[in-house]
Every structure is written in structure tokens, then in C-alpha cells.
Design a protein around this motif. Sequence first.
Motif, PDB file in Angstrom:
ATOM      1  N   LEU A 252      -8.194 -16.191   9.771  1.00 16.14           N
ATOM      2  CA  LEU A 252      -9.622 -16.440   9.610  1.00 16.14           C
ATOM      3  C   LEU A 252     -10.353 -15.110   9.495  1.00 16.14           C
ATOM      4  O   LEU A 252     -10.198 -14.238  10.365  1.00 16.14           O
ATOM      5  CB  LEU A 252     -10.160 -17.243  10.801  1.00 16.14           C
ATOM      6  CG  LEU A 252     -11.672 -17.452  10.870  1.00 16.14           C
ATOM      7  CD1 LEU A 252     -12.164 -18.258   9.676  1.00 16.14           C
ATOM      8  CD2 LEU A 252     -12.061 -18.151  12.172  1.00 16.14           C
ATOM      9  N   ASP A 253     -11.127 -14.945   8.427  1.00 16.62           N
ATOM     10  CA  ASP A 253     -11.967 -13.751   8.231  1.00 16.62           C
ATOM     11  C   ASP A 253     -11.179 -12.456   8.362  1.00 16.62           C
ATOM     12  O   ASP A 253     -11.621 -11.494   9.016  1.00 16.62           O
ATOM     13  CB  ASP A 253     -13.133 -13.756   9.224  1.00 16.62           C
ATOM     14  CG  ASP A 253     -14.152 -14.835   8.928  1.00 16.62           C
ATOM     15  OD1 ASP A 253     -14.089 -15.423   7.831  1.00 16.62           O
ATOM     16  OD2 ASP A 253     -15.003 -15.098   9.794  1.00 16.62           O
ATOM     17  N   VAL A 308      -8.077 -23.940  10.075  1.00 16.62           N
ATOM     18  CA  VAL A 308      -9.369 -23.335   9.790  1.00 16.62           C
ATOM     19  C   VAL A 308     -10.155 -24.246   8.862  1.00 16.62           C
ATOM     20  O   VAL A 308      -9.645 -24.699   7.834  1.00 16.62           O
ATOM     21  CB  VAL A 308      -9.190 -21.938   9.144  1.00 16.62           C
ATOM     22  CG1 VAL A 308     -10.530 -21.398   8.650  1.00 16.62           C
ATOM     23  CG2 VAL A 308      -8.559 -20.970  10.134  1.00 16.62           C
ATOM     24  N   GLY A 311     -15.256 -22.193   8.279  1.00 14.58           N
ATOM     25  CA  GLY A 311     -15.408 -20.885   8.889  1.00 14.58           C
ATOM     26  C   GLY A 311     -15.151 -20.859  10.374  1.00 14.58           C
ATOM     27  O   GLY A 311     -15.535 -19.900  11.066  1.00 14.58           O
ATOM     28  N   ARG A 312     -14.493 -21.892  10.904  1.00 18.55           N
ATOM     29  CA  ARG A 312     -14.166 -21.960  12.326  1.00 18.55           C
ATOM     30  C   ARG A 312     -12.675 -22.209  12.504  1.00 18.55           C
ATOM     31  O   ARG A 312     -12.022 -22.772  11.638  1.00 18.55           O
ATOM     32  CB  ARG A 312     -14.943 -23.089  13.023  1.00 18.55           C
ATOM     33  CG  ARG A 312     -16.440 -23.075  12.801  1.00 18.55           C
ATOM     34  CD  ARG A 312     -17.100 -24.201  13.586  1.00 18.55           C
ATOM     35  NE  ARG A 312     -18.498 -24.374  13.218  1.00 18.55           N
ATOM     36  CZ  ARG A 312     -18.958 -25.357  12.478  1.00 18.55           C
ATOM     37  NH1 ARG A 312     -18.124 -26.269  12.008  1.00 18.55           N
ATOM     38  NH2 ARG A 312     -20.236 -25.459  12.193  1.00 18.55           N
ATOM     39  N   LEU A 313     -12.173 -21.818  13.669  1.00 14.93           N
ATOM     40  CA  LEU A 313     -10.780 -22.049  14.023  1.00 14.93           C
ATOM     41  C   LEU A 313     -10.717 -23.226  14.988  1.00 14.93           C
ATOM     42  O   LEU A 313     -11.282 -23.166  16.083  1.00 14.93           O
ATOM     43  CB  LEU A 313     -10.191 -20.790  14.679  1.00 14.93           C
ATOM     44  CG  LEU A 313      -8.745 -20.869  15.160  1.00 14.93           C
ATOM     45  CD1 LEU A 313      -7.789 -20.983  13.980  1.00 14.93           C
ATOM     46  CD2 LEU A 313      -8.404 -19.652  16.002  1.00 14.93           C
ATOM     47  N   TYR A 332     -13.280 -25.592  18.983  1.00 18.44           N
ATOM     48  CA  TYR A 332     -13.279 -24.647  17.872  1.00 18.44           C
ATOM     49  C   TYR A 332     -13.840 -23.300  18.302  1.00 18.44           C
ATOM     50  O   TYR A 332     -14.659 -23.198  19.215  1.00 18.44           O
ATOM     51  CB  TYR A 332     -14.050 -25.194  16.676  1.00 18.44           C
ATOM     52  CG  TYR A 332     -15.532 -25.404  16.896  1.00 18.44           C
ATOM     53  CD1 TYR A 332     -16.440 -24.361  16.729  1.00 18.44           C
ATOM     54  CD2 TYR A 332     -16.019 -26.661  17.256  1.00 18.44           C
ATOM     55  CE1 TYR A 332     -17.794 -24.551  16.921  1.00 18.44           C
ATOM     56  CE2 TYR A 332     -17.379 -26.856  17.458  1.00 18.44           C
ATOM     57  CZ  TYR A 332     -18.261 -25.804  17.287  1.00 18.44           C
ATOM     58  OH  TYR A 332     -19.604 -25.992  17.492  1.00 18.44           O
ATOM     59  N   HIS A 334     -15.792 -19.887  16.877  1.00 14.58           N
ATOM     60  CA  HIS A 334     -16.617 -19.360  15.794  1.00 14.58           C
ATOM     61  C   HIS A 334     -16.654 -17.839  15.921  1.00 14.58           C
ATOM     62  O   HIS A 334     -17.087 -17.307  16.954  1.00 14.58           O
ATOM     63  CB  HIS A 334     -18.034 -19.925  15.863  1.00 14.58           C
ATOM     64  CG  HIS A 334     -18.781 -19.842  14.574  1.00 14.58           C
ATOM     65  ND1 HIS A 334     -18.983 -18.649  13.904  1.00 14.58           N
ATOM     66  CD2 HIS A 334     -19.344 -20.796  13.791  1.00 14.58           C
ATOM     67  CE1 HIS A 334     -19.659 -18.865  12.795  1.00 14.58           C
ATOM     68  NE2 HIS A 334     -19.892 -20.162  12.698  1.00 14.58           N
TER      69      HIS A 334
END
Length: 464
Positions: A252-253, A308, A311-313, A332, A334
Amino acid sequence: MLSILFKSMALGFYQSPAQLAPSQDNNWLWREYQQSGMPFEVFARGEKFRYAEPRQIRCFLERDDLTAPSEDRVYYALSRWYDVEPRFRLQYFLEMLPVVRLQQVPYYEFESVLKHMKSVSNVNTKIFRREAIAYRQGFARHRAVTGNPNQGPRLSQGVRKFLYVLGAPNGERQSLQRYDFATGEWRAEENITDARKQAAVAVFNGCVWVAGGLTADNEPLYSVCAYDPVRQRWSMEMNMNEKRYGFGLAALDGNLYVVGGRNAYKVQPPSGIYSDPENLKTVGIYDGSAWTTGVSMNKGRYALEVVVACGRLYAAGGWGTSASSSLKSLEYYHPETSCWTLVLTDMRHVRKNFRIAAMDDLIYVVGGDRNHSIDEFNAFYQRWIPRRFRLFALRSIRDGFAAAASDGLVYVLAGLHHDLETKSFEYVNPVTGASGNLPESPEAPGGDAKAVVVTFPMHIPVPS
């Protein structure tokens, strides 16, 4: 009257007299686009697109093989065409709005699209915005009602996608197999040198990463390795800060996250009686150069699933305080707030040995404990799609399987069917309920299979 007219347009039944008039070849604009070699957004700003006839624009934008980077770009291309002659083209703009596949618009752009629609002052755009919100809240139900054939995913021709399946046939060495979505063929890749059970797998920086797990002697591992699909070789990466197995792994990101699991196989207290170890809440984060400790989850989880979306896990299910304590909860993380939040509504069933996959804003919870159901969670609206709108389920009950999602389909791969290893890979369409099978893989990946989808731009050479 306007409501009836709009619904007719959305279903494709309405045609204006101008649309029925003779025009140029409808595919002329598409051929110009292919011959230009331009990216979609560049071509859509050019004069050939902006001054094309309505029929050509419609035939162009509704194609499945349109290589737009995201669906909001399709909407803005249509709006720019409308802006050239607003008074004359308003009617056609409204007629062509249904070619925009609203459930494919990224969540972070959706509000901007709605705001832009509002700027077109017309009662029909108000109706369409209400329809747009309905798509986001439960597009499976909406698709079933409208039957609009133009709302499936676009088949991107600008990328190549491969399905990588990692498994241990007959509990032995770990094999890696690749399925090419373009050719429908399987091929064997280089196997991992050290076999590991209950490891976690994810795609990070274009490679297949395999972390942690258990050795053949049930010893938890710190080690991490990555498979480069282009060079077709494995490499050892930096060890995790904490050894783990039965945990979650996701990117993520630009960071790789390891979540939950266990760090010991058996615990022997002073009584001499073995018991299950504690399930971990801890999180590790790898930024490509070093591992750091992240914010812990609210609950310790073992054999959880992570994914994912929006935009969250998300961390879902798993075992809680003991092997007999299964969890129904989701939480989740963020990155902007750096905290874990429990989702208010739990999963409908307590699930163990289940799998999870995500497409766009939707999370699919698949199977578990000989359960063949699939539930859908809308991550944008933080709600489960009502049961009466669930259109599909697995065709067969299996354990220890893998799951992945791509291009509008959920894939359920390998595992054990009636305690026998299976090579059959099935897929379901979460919108229509249609299902089918991929060609069987050369060897069964076993009962501890993992699967990921790796995407490559066409300009990157991938070994055939």
C-alpha cells in the motif's frame, strides 16, 4: 416522463432522429486513435476527437478495449467533447452518459465526477447523479435491475496480466506456476529454494514477494524472498523484524505491510502441556530499504486475510485468542491517520480458512470451512451488499485454496476438494453470476496455495 426517457436511454432503447440520420463510418475515430499511437488522454484533447460526430464518439467510448487509465478519464473526455458546442451537444451528452462505467470510477475521483455532472444544468443529469450513487452503494443490485450491457470492466490492451500461483504439491517442495491471461497457457517458473508453509504472498515493486512461514520442522521464519518475473529469478530480501506465520501481507502506497499471525509454533508452559501461542496484533512496514514497526491492530489475529481497497489496508477474520475463537470482525488501517479502525458491521459468518480478494471499491470474502458462499463488502461506503443481491457462489467446496481478482472476475484456485488436491481453477463474475474454469495447471499446487496477479505495461518485455 423525463424519468421514463432517462431509463430508456440508460438501457439503450432511445435514439434521437439525428442519431438515425446517415453519418460517417462509426469506427473511423477508433482507427484514427489506433494509428495515432497517442495515449487516450492526449488523443481525447485533439481536434479529431473534439469535432467527431456523436455516433463516432459513442462507439469510441463504449469499447471494451479502450485503454483509458481510469474510468473518470472517460467521463472527462466526453465532457470536453460536450463543451465544444454545449447547446447543440447537450442532448447527445445525456444520451452518452451511460457509456461511462460508474462503478469503475476510482473512489477518490467519484465525488469530483458527481460535482462536474452537477455543473451541467439539466434535470436529466440530476437523475443520472442519483443513479450514480446507486451504483456505488450496491452496483450488483443495480446491474441486475437495469441490465445495461456496457457496465462491465474494460479489457485493457495497454497491459499484460499474469496469474502467479505458489503451492506445495503433496506437501513437498514449493512450486511456482504462471498463467497468461492473454494466451490461456500455463508455464512452470523457478521454484523457491527453501520450502515454507503458511507463508504470505503479495506483489510489491513488480515482483512476487514471499515472507515468513514455517520450515519443514515447524520453525517460524524471519526470511523474505522475491521473484522477479522479468529476470525469472529469486532473490533474498531483508529479513522481517519478527518471525511470523499465518499472517497477512499486502502493499500500500509504496510500502509492504506484514500483519498479525504467530511467532511461535507451540508453547510449552511449566506444566509440560503444549498449547497454542498468542496471536499477534503487531504490524511491520517495509519501505524498500528497512523494516519498521507500525501501529498494532485492535485485535490479535492468526490465519487472517488482508487486502487493500479504497486506499486502506483491511484485516479480516482469523482466529482470535485461541484456535477455537474465530473472528467475524474487520478492521482497516489508513496511512494518513496511522490508526486501525474496526468496521461497525461484522462479516455475516464466522470464517476460518477463507480467502479474500478486492476489485476497485469492493472486497470479496470467499469460502471458508467448507462454505462455498461469497460475500461482498463495499469499502467506499463501509457496508455489506445485502444478501438478497448476492448473485453468485463457488461452484465447488474446497479448502486450502487461493483466491485472486482481476478484470471483473474472482478466481478460486487449487486447494483440496473432498480432501484430494485439485488442479481445477474456477472463476465467477460477481455481476452476472456466470462461472467457468481455467485450463488445469500442470501440477496441483496443494492445500496451502497462494495466488497473485502481476501487471506489466506492454513496453516491458516479459519472457514468453
